[in-house]
Design a protein around this motif. Structure first.
Motif, PDB file in Angstrom:
ATOM      1  N   VAL A 185      14.783   6.366  -2.108  1.00  0.00           N
ATOM      2  CA  VAL A 185      13.719   6.915  -2.532  1.00  0.00           C
ATOM      3  C   VAL A 185      12.602   5.440  -2.175  1.00  0.00           C
ATOM      4  CG1 VAL A 185      13.343   6.003  -5.088  1.00  0.00           C
ATOM      5  CG2 VAL A 185      12.355   8.675  -4.657  1.00  0.00           C
ATOM      6  N   LEU A 186      13.063   4.338  -2.118  1.00  0.00           N
ATOM      7  CA  LEU A 186      12.291   2.994  -1.960  1.00  0.00           C
ATOM      8  C   LEU A 186      11.693   3.183  -0.681  1.00  0.00           C
ATOM      9  CD1 LEU A 186      14.122   0.729  -4.576  1.00  0.00           C
ATOM     10  CD2 LEU A 186      11.524   1.357  -4.805  1.00  0.00           C
ATOM     11  N   MET A 187      12.231   3.663   0.411  1.00  0.00           N
ATOM     12  CA  MET A 187      12.055   3.834   1.862  1.00  0.00           C
ATOM     13  C   MET A 187      10.837   4.705   1.761  1.00  0.00           C
ATOM     14  SD  MET A 187      13.930   1.566   2.902  1.00  0.00           S
ATOM     15  CE  MET A 187      13.152   2.031   4.878  1.00  0.00           C
ATOM     16  N   ILE A 188      10.518   5.407   0.951  1.00  0.00           N
ATOM     17  CA  ILE A 188       9.458   6.505   1.370  1.00  0.00           C
ATOM     18  C   ILE A 188       8.066   5.991   1.214  1.00  0.00           C
ATOM     19  CG2 ILE A 188       8.762   8.720   0.151  1.00  0.00           C
ATOM     20  CD1 ILE A 188      11.071   9.720  -0.848  1.00  0.00           C
ATOM     21  N   PRO A 189       7.801   4.812   0.310  1.00  0.00           N
ATOM     22  CA  PRO A 189       6.316   4.372   0.353  1.00  0.00           C
ATOM     23  C   PRO A 189       6.332   3.252   1.359  1.00  0.00           C
ATOM     24  CG  PRO A 189       7.798   3.632  -2.126  1.00  0.00           C
ATOM     25  CD  PRO A 189       8.657   4.789  -1.311  1.00  0.00           C
ATOM     26  N   ILE A 190       7.353   2.312   1.548  1.00  0.00           N
ATOM     27  CA  ILE A 190       7.428   1.603   2.989  1.00  0.00           C
ATOM     28  C   ILE A 190       7.413   2.232   3.829  1.00  0.00           C
ATOM     29  CG2 ILE A 190       8.227   0.344   4.214  1.00  0.00           C
ATOM     30  CD1 ILE A 190      10.355  -0.532   1.321  1.00  0.00           C
ATOM     31  N   ALA A 191       7.833   3.873   4.227  1.00  0.00           N
ATOM     32  CA  ALA A 191       7.372   4.542   5.775  1.00  0.00           C
ATOM     33  C   ALA A 191       6.249   4.772   5.710  1.00  0.00           C
ATOM     34  CB  ALA A 191       8.625   5.532   6.249  1.00  0.00           C
TER      35      ALA A 191
END
Length: 497
Positions: A185-191
Motif C-alpha cells: 500500500v505504501l508503494m501506491i503513493p510513490i508510484a
C-alpha cells in the motif's frame, strides 16, 4: 467428520529464517504445512495495509484535500472511539460461544469482510463537502469491520498453535505477511507521484487496492485453514464472577496497558509523520513516502528476527529489548542532516525493524494468558481477551490523532496545503513528534518487567489442559472448506452435539 485428540509436542526446534518459522508452525503433534500457514496469514495483508493508510494518509487526506478542519477530524475520531468502547468486548464474548457447521472464526471472517469493504469505499473515496456526521458514521463502520476481522483472525491463530515457542513462530509469520501488505500500500503513493498523479489520487488508489484485497484474502483463509474448537469443561459457563476475574487478571491488565502504550507511541509518530518530514526535515512528499516504506519494509526482517529472539530469551525480555532499541534510534532523528536520504534510511530501517516486534510479542503473550484463563475457568475466552486488547489499541490509536492534531493547532502549526509556518511552530512540531513516541514506547516495555508466564510455566498449563481435554470427547477439527464441509458441534458439556 474428522475428530482428533490434541497431543503435546515434546520437541522444540530453533528457527533460523522465515522459512523455518513457516515450516515449524502449528499445534503440537499436528504441524501445519507451509501453504496452510501462508494462506492463514493472508488476512493480515489488508489489515496491515489499512492500518498504515488510515494512520498516516487518511487524516491528512481529509484535512488537505477535502478541507476538513483538524479540530473536526480529531473530534470525529474521539467520538467513534467512545461509541466503539463496548463493541469489541461484546464481539469477543459472542465469538467465543459461536458454533456452526462451518466453524467459529471462519464464519466471523466472512461476516466482517463486506462491512470492511463498504467502509473503505466510503472513506477513501469520500465526496467533497463531508462533515463530522459523515466521518463519524463511516469511521464507526470501518472500525467495526476491523474489529470483526482482527478478532477472528487473532483468536484463530491462538488455536492453531498452542505451544509457547510455536506461537512466536506463527505470529511471526503473520506479522511478516502483514508487513508485505503495508509495503504494497505504501508503494501506491510513490508510484502515483512518479506517474504525475496527485497525493489525493494516490490515497484513492490505496482505497481501491484495500477494497479488493479484503475479499481475496478472507476467502483464501476460510478455504485453506483448519479450525479447532476446544472442549468446554463440564458445568462451565459464562458468569459475572469469571468475567470480573478476567478483567482484573494482573497479567492481562499489564498486556492491555502495554498495548495502549505501544500503539499510542508509533501512532503518535504516524499522525505527525508527513507534517514532520516535509515541513520540519525538508523532505518532499515522495521522499517521505520512501522513508516510510523503508520503515515498514524493515519489518520483513524484524518480525522473524524478533520471533527467533523470543524463542531463545522469552517473549517479555524480547519486548523490553525492542522497545528500548526503538526509542534510542528515534532519539537520533533531530541530529541527522535535513533532507538527507542517506542519513534517514538507516534510522528509519532501525526503528521499523524494532517496531515489528511490538504487536507480535503482545499477541503471542495474550495467547499464553488465554490458556491460563481456560485452565482456570474451563472454557475458551480467547476472543474476549483479544477483544480487550484490540479495544485498547483502537482507543490509543484514536488518541494519537485526538491529542496530536489539536495540540499542533494550539501550538500554532497550520496543516493546510501551501501554508507557511513560523520557526516556533516548526520547533513545536519537532519536539511533539519526538517526545510522544519515546515516552509511550518505553512505558510499554516497562509494563512487562517481572513477567512470570514464561515457557516453563506455560508448558505446565498446557500439560494440565491436555490432560483435562482428554477426558472429553475428541474436539472437532474442520480441516478446510475444500476438504471437509461439515463440523460437529460441541454441546455445553464439551461432548459432540
Amino acid at each position: 467428520m474428522i475428530f482428533r485428540k490434541g497431543t503435546r509436542s515434546s520437541g522444540e526446534t530453533a528457527a533460523g529464517d522465515v522459512n523455518t518459522l513457516i515450516q515449524d508452525a502449528g499445534p503440537p503433534g499436528r504441524p501445519l504445512s507451509a501453504p496452510t500457514v501462508l494462506s492463514f496469514s493472508a488476512a493480515a495483508l489488508p489489515l496491515w495495509a489499512l492500518a498504515v493508510a488510515v494512520a498516516v494518509y487518511l487524516p491528512a487526506y481529509f484535512a488537505s484535500h477535502l478541507g476538513v478542519s483538524l479540530g473536526v477530524i480529531g473530534v470525529a475520531w474521539a467520538v467513534v472511539r467512545f461509541l466503539d468502547i463496548a463493541v469489541d468486548p461484546a464481539l469477543g464474548m459472542v465469538m467465543d460461544r459461536t458454533r456452526t457447521r462451518f466453524g467459529r472464526y471462519r464464519v466471523w471472517l466472512m461476516i466482517g469482510a463486506p462491512i470492511l469493504m463498504a467502509s473503505v469505499y466510503a472513506l477513501f473515496l469520500a465526496p467533497a463537502g463531508i462533515g463530522a456526521a459523515y466521518l463519524i458514521g463511516w469511521l464507526f463502520v470501518l472500525y467495526l469491520g476491523i474489529s470483526i476481522v482482527t478478532l477472528a483472525h487473532l483468536a484463530w491463530a491462538a488455536t492453531l498453535a498452542t505451544e509457547y515457542h510455536q506461537r512466536s513462530r506463527v505470529f511471526g509469520v503473520v506479522a511478516t505477511v502483514g508487513v508485505l501488505g503495508a509495503v504494497a500500500v505504501l508503494m501506491i503513493p510513490i508510484a502515483a507521484g512518479a506517474s504525475g498523479r496527485s497525493d489525493a489520487e494516490g490515497v484513492q488508489a490505496m482505497g481501491w487496492f484495500i477494497f479488493w484485497l479484503v475479499p481475496i484474502s478472507v476467502v483464501l483463509v476460510c478455504l485453506r485453514t483448519p479450525e479447532h474448537i476446544a472442549p468446554v469443561r463440564e458445568g462451565a459457563h459464562l458468569n459475572l464472577k469469571d468475567l470480573w476475574a478476567l478483567l482484573v487478571k494482573p497479567d492481562l491488565v499489564r498486556l492491555v496497558l502495554a498495548q495502549m502504550a505501544l500503539t499510542l507511541g508509533p501512532g503518535w509518530m504516524s499522525a505527525l509523520y508527513l507534517f514532520f518530514f516535509t515541513d520540519a526535515r525538508g523532505y518532499t512528499s515522495e521522499q517521505a513516502s520512501i522513508l516510510l516504506l523503508i520503515y515498514v519494509v524493515a519489518g520483513i526482517a524484524g518480525a522473524p528476527a524478533t520471533a527467533r529472539l523470543a524463542m531463545r530469551f522469552g517473549k517479555h525480555r524480547t519486548l523490553m529489548v525492542t522497545t528500548t532499541a526503538y526509542s534510542l534510534g528515534l532519539c537520533t532523528i533531530l541530529f541527522l542532516p535535513k533532507a538527507s536520504m542517506a542519513a534517514g534510511i538507516p534510522m528509519m530501517f532501525w526503528c521499523g525493524f524494532m517496531a515489528a516486534g511490538f504487536d507480535l510479542m503482545i499477541r503471542a503473550m495474550l495467547a499464553d494468558v488465554g490458556d491460563e484463563v481456560r485452565l482456570d475457568q474451563g472454557q475458551e475466552q480467547i476472543s474476549l481477551i483479544y477483544a480487550l486488547n484490540t479495544l485498547a489499541a483502537k482507543i490509543a490509536a484514536a488518541f494519537a490523532i485526538v491529542l496530536t492534531f489539536p495540540l499542533l493547532g494550539w501550538l500554532g502549526y497550520v496543516a493546510a496545503e501551501g501554508a507557511t509556518n513560523t520557526p516556533a511552530a516548526i520547533r513545536s512540531l519537532e519536539f511533539t513528534f519526538i517526545l510522544g513516541p519515546i515516552v509511550f514506547v518505553m512505558l510499554g516495555g516497562a509494563c512487562v518487567i517481572g513477567w512470570r508466564l514464561d515457557a516453563g510455566r506455560h508448558a505446565d498449563i498446557r500439560r494440565q489442559l491436555d490432560e483435562r481435554d482428554a477426558q472429553y470427547a475428541e474436539a472437532p477439527i474442520l480441516e478446510s472448506l475444500t476438504a471437509q464441509p461439515a463440523i460437529a458441534v460441541l454441546a455445553e458439556d464439551g461432548k459432540p452435539g
